[in-house]
Design a protein around this motif. Structure first.
Motif: not given
Length: 196
Positions: A34, A89, A93, A126-127, A130, A133-134, A191
Protein backbone atom coordinates in the motif's frame (compact mmCIF):
# COMPACT_ATOMS: atom_id res chain seq x y z
CA UNK A 1 -2.19 -29.93 18.39
CA UNK A 2 -4.61 -28.59 20.97
CA UNK A 3 -6.93 -25.75 20.04
CA UNK A 4 -5.73 -22.44 21.58
CA UNK A 5 -7.89 -21.11 24.39
CA UNK A 6 -9.54 -17.68 24.36
CA UNK A 7 -10.59 -15.25 21.69
CA UNK A 8 -8.34 -13.57 19.14
CA UNK A 9 -7.42 -10.55 21.32
CA UNK A 10 -6.77 -12.68 24.41
CA UNK A 11 -4.48 -14.93 22.39
CA UNK A 12 -2.65 -11.91 20.93
CA UNK A 13 -2.05 -10.48 24.39
CA UNK A 14 -0.92 -13.88 25.70
CA UNK A 15 1.97 -13.96 23.19
CA UNK A 16 5.47 -13.22 24.45
CA UNK A 17 6.85 -9.80 23.37
CA UNK A 18 8.97 -11.52 20.70
CA UNK A 19 5.95 -13.44 19.35
CA UNK A 20 3.94 -10.21 19.29
CA UNK A 21 6.74 -8.51 17.36
CA UNK A 22 6.77 -11.33 14.81
CA UNK A 23 2.98 -11.03 14.43
CA UNK A 24 3.24 -7.26 13.90
CA UNK A 25 6.15 -7.62 11.46
CA UNK A 26 4.14 -10.04 9.32
CA UNK A 27 1.18 -7.62 9.24
CA UNK A 28 3.52 -4.74 8.32
CA UNK A 29 4.96 -6.84 5.48
CA UNK A 30 1.46 -7.36 4.13
CA UNK A 31 0.59 -3.66 4.31
CA UNK A 32 3.84 -2.56 2.67
CA UNK A 33 2.56 -2.69 -0.96
CA UNK A 34 0.00 0.00 0.00
CA UNK A 35 2.89 2.33 0.85
CA UNK A 36 4.82 1.32 -2.28
CA UNK A 37 1.81 1.99 -4.51
CA UNK A 38 1.33 5.41 -2.94
CA UNK A 39 5.02 6.20 -3.51
CA UNK A 40 4.80 4.98 -7.10
CA UNK A 41 1.70 7.09 -7.83
CA UNK A 42 2.95 10.30 -6.18
CA UNK A 43 6.72 10.11 -6.44
CA UNK A 44 7.02 10.68 -2.68
CA UNK A 45 8.10 8.27 0.04
CA UNK A 46 10.78 5.63 0.21
CA UNK A 47 9.55 2.01 -0.04
CA UNK A 48 13.14 0.71 -0.13
CA UNK A 49 13.84 2.45 3.18
CA UNK A 50 10.79 0.81 4.74
CA UNK A 51 11.90 -2.60 3.41
CA UNK A 52 15.31 -2.14 5.05
CA UNK A 53 13.65 -1.25 8.36
CA UNK A 54 11.55 -4.42 8.25
CA UNK A 55 14.70 -6.39 7.34
CA UNK A 56 16.25 -5.08 10.57
CA UNK A 57 13.19 -6.12 12.57
CA UNK A 58 13.36 -9.66 11.20
CA UNK A 59 17.11 -9.73 11.88
CA UNK A 60 16.50 -8.68 15.49
CA UNK A 61 13.88 -11.43 15.84
CA UNK A 62 16.20 -14.08 14.35
CA UNK A 63 19.46 -13.01 16.03
CA UNK A 64 18.76 -12.19 19.63
CA UNK A 65 22.27 -10.75 20.13
CA UNK A 66 21.75 -8.27 17.27
CA UNK A 67 22.27 -4.70 18.45
CA UNK A 68 20.06 -2.51 16.29
CA UNK A 69 19.35 1.09 17.25
CA UNK A 70 15.57 1.23 16.86
CA UNK A 71 15.60 4.74 18.32
CA UNK A 72 17.52 5.85 15.22
CA UNK A 73 15.29 3.74 12.95
CA UNK A 74 12.22 5.44 14.42
CA UNK A 75 13.73 8.84 13.54
CA UNK A 76 14.36 7.69 9.96
CA UNK A 77 10.84 6.26 9.79
CA UNK A 78 9.27 9.62 10.68
CA UNK A 79 10.90 11.05 7.53
CA UNK A 80 9.09 8.48 5.35
CA UNK A 81 5.59 9.63 6.28
CA UNK A 82 3.51 11.16 3.47
CA UNK A 83 3.13 14.96 3.57
CA UNK A 84 0.61 16.13 6.18
CA UNK A 85 -1.39 18.10 3.62
CA UNK A 86 -2.02 15.00 1.50
CA UNK A 87 -5.38 13.66 2.65
CA UNK A 88 -5.84 11.26 -0.26
CA UNK A 89 -6.95 7.67 0.25
CA UNK A 90 -3.48 6.44 -0.80
CA UNK A 91 -1.73 8.77 1.64
CA UNK A 92 -3.91 7.59 4.53
CA UNK A 93 -3.09 3.96 3.75
CA UNK A 94 0.62 4.84 3.48
CA UNK A 95 0.43 6.59 6.86
CA UNK A 96 -1.09 3.40 8.32
CA UNK A 97 1.98 1.45 7.23
CA UNK A 98 4.30 4.00 8.85
CA UNK A 99 2.23 4.04 12.07
CA UNK A 100 2.20 0.21 12.19
CA UNK A 101 5.99 0.00 11.76
CA UNK A 102 6.38 2.77 14.36
CA UNK A 103 4.28 0.74 16.84
CA UNK A 104 6.48 -2.26 16.14
CA UNK A 105 9.60 -0.16 16.82
CA UNK A 106 8.06 0.99 20.11
CA UNK A 107 7.82 -2.61 21.30
CA UNK A 108 11.41 -3.32 20.20
CA UNK A 109 12.45 -0.42 22.44
CA UNK A 110 10.51 -1.98 25.31
CA UNK A 111 7.53 0.38 25.14
CA UNK A 112 3.85 0.08 24.21
CA UNK A 113 2.43 -3.27 25.37
CA UNK A 114 -0.82 -2.47 23.49
CA UNK A 115 0.98 -2.12 20.15
CA UNK A 116 0.08 -5.62 18.95
CA UNK A 117 -3.66 -4.82 19.20
CA UNK A 118 -3.04 -1.45 17.55
CA UNK A 119 -1.29 -2.99 14.52
CA UNK A 120 -4.06 -5.57 14.17
CA UNK A 121 -6.65 -2.76 14.26
CA UNK A 122 -4.70 -0.60 11.78
CA UNK A 123 -4.63 -3.42 9.23
CA UNK A 124 -8.35 -4.16 9.64
CA UNK A 125 -9.15 -0.44 9.59
CA UNK A 126 -7.44 -0.05 6.22
CA UNK A 127 -9.55 -2.86 4.81
CA UNK A 128 -12.71 -1.31 6.27
CA UNK A 129 -11.84 2.08 4.70
CA UNK A 130 -11.19 0.43 1.34
CA UNK A 131 -14.51 -1.45 1.39
CA UNK A 132 -16.35 1.74 2.40
CA UNK A 133 -14.68 3.63 -0.45
CA UNK A 134 -15.35 0.99 -3.11
CA UNK A 135 -18.89 -0.03 -2.09
CA UNK A 136 -20.32 3.49 -1.88
CA UNK A 137 -23.09 2.49 0.54
CA UNK A 138 -24.71 5.40 2.39
CA UNK A 139 -26.75 3.50 4.97
CA UNK A 140 -24.50 2.94 8.02
CA UNK A 141 -25.97 -0.40 9.12
CA UNK A 142 -25.92 -1.78 5.55
CA UNK A 143 -22.35 -0.58 5.19
CA UNK A 144 -21.28 -2.22 8.46
CA UNK A 145 -22.80 -5.49 7.26
CA UNK A 146 -21.11 -5.11 3.87
CA UNK A 147 -17.75 -4.58 5.57
CA UNK A 148 -18.21 -7.59 7.88
CA UNK A 149 -19.18 -9.88 5.00
CA UNK A 150 -16.81 -8.49 2.37
CA UNK A 151 -14.31 -11.02 0.91
CA UNK A 152 -11.40 -8.66 1.70
CA UNK A 153 -12.41 -8.50 5.37
CA UNK A 154 -12.86 -12.26 5.49
CA UNK A 155 -9.40 -12.60 3.94
CA UNK A 156 -7.96 -10.13 6.48
CA UNK A 157 -9.47 -12.05 9.40
CA UNK A 158 -8.22 -15.38 8.02
CA UNK A 159 -4.78 -13.90 7.42
CA UNK A 160 -4.49 -12.51 10.96
CA UNK A 161 -5.67 -15.86 12.36
CA UNK A 162 -3.01 -17.68 10.32
CA UNK A 163 -0.27 -15.28 11.43
CA UNK A 164 -1.36 -15.55 15.07
CA UNK A 165 -1.33 -19.34 14.86
CA UNK A 166 2.18 -19.27 13.34
CA UNK A 167 3.41 -16.77 15.97
CA UNK A 168 2.09 -18.92 18.82
CA UNK A 169 4.57 -21.66 17.93
CA UNK A 170 8.29 -21.69 18.70
CA UNK A 171 10.06 -19.03 16.64
CA UNK A 172 13.28 -20.42 15.24
CA UNK A 173 14.95 -19.13 12.08
CA UNK A 174 12.88 -21.36 9.77
CA UNK A 175 9.54 -20.49 11.35
CA UNK A 176 10.45 -16.77 11.23
CA UNK A 177 11.26 -17.10 7.52
CA UNK A 178 7.94 -18.88 6.96
CA UNK A 179 6.12 -16.15 8.90
CA UNK A 180 7.78 -13.46 6.80
CA UNK A 181 6.81 -15.30 3.60
CA UNK A 182 3.25 -15.51 4.89
CA UNK A 183 3.34 -11.76 5.61
CA UNK A 184 4.62 -10.94 2.14
CA UNK A 185 1.52 -12.69 0.77
CA UNK A 186 3.00 -12.97 -2.74
CA UNK A 187 3.18 -9.17 -2.91
CA UNK A 188 -0.57 -8.66 -2.42
CA UNK A 189 -1.54 -6.21 0.31
CA UNK A 190 -4.39 -6.43 2.82
CA UNK A 191 -6.41 -4.33 0.32
CA UNK A 192 -5.89 -6.92 -2.41
CA UNK A 193 -3.49 -4.55 -4.22
CA UNK A 194 -0.12 -5.39 -5.73
CA UNK A 195 2.60 -3.47 -7.52
CA UNK A 196 2.59 -3.99 -11.26
Amino acid sequence: MSQPKGGFHERLQALSPRQQQAFMAALCERMLPNYSLYAQMTGTGNPAGLHVMLDLVWEQLAVREARIDFERQAEKLAELEPPEDDDSFGARRAVEVVVAVSSLFDTLRGESPEAVLEVSRISKGGVRAFVELTEGEEDASKLAKLVREHPLMADENDFQDAVLEAAEGPLDRDSLKALRRLGRNDGVSNLGLALE
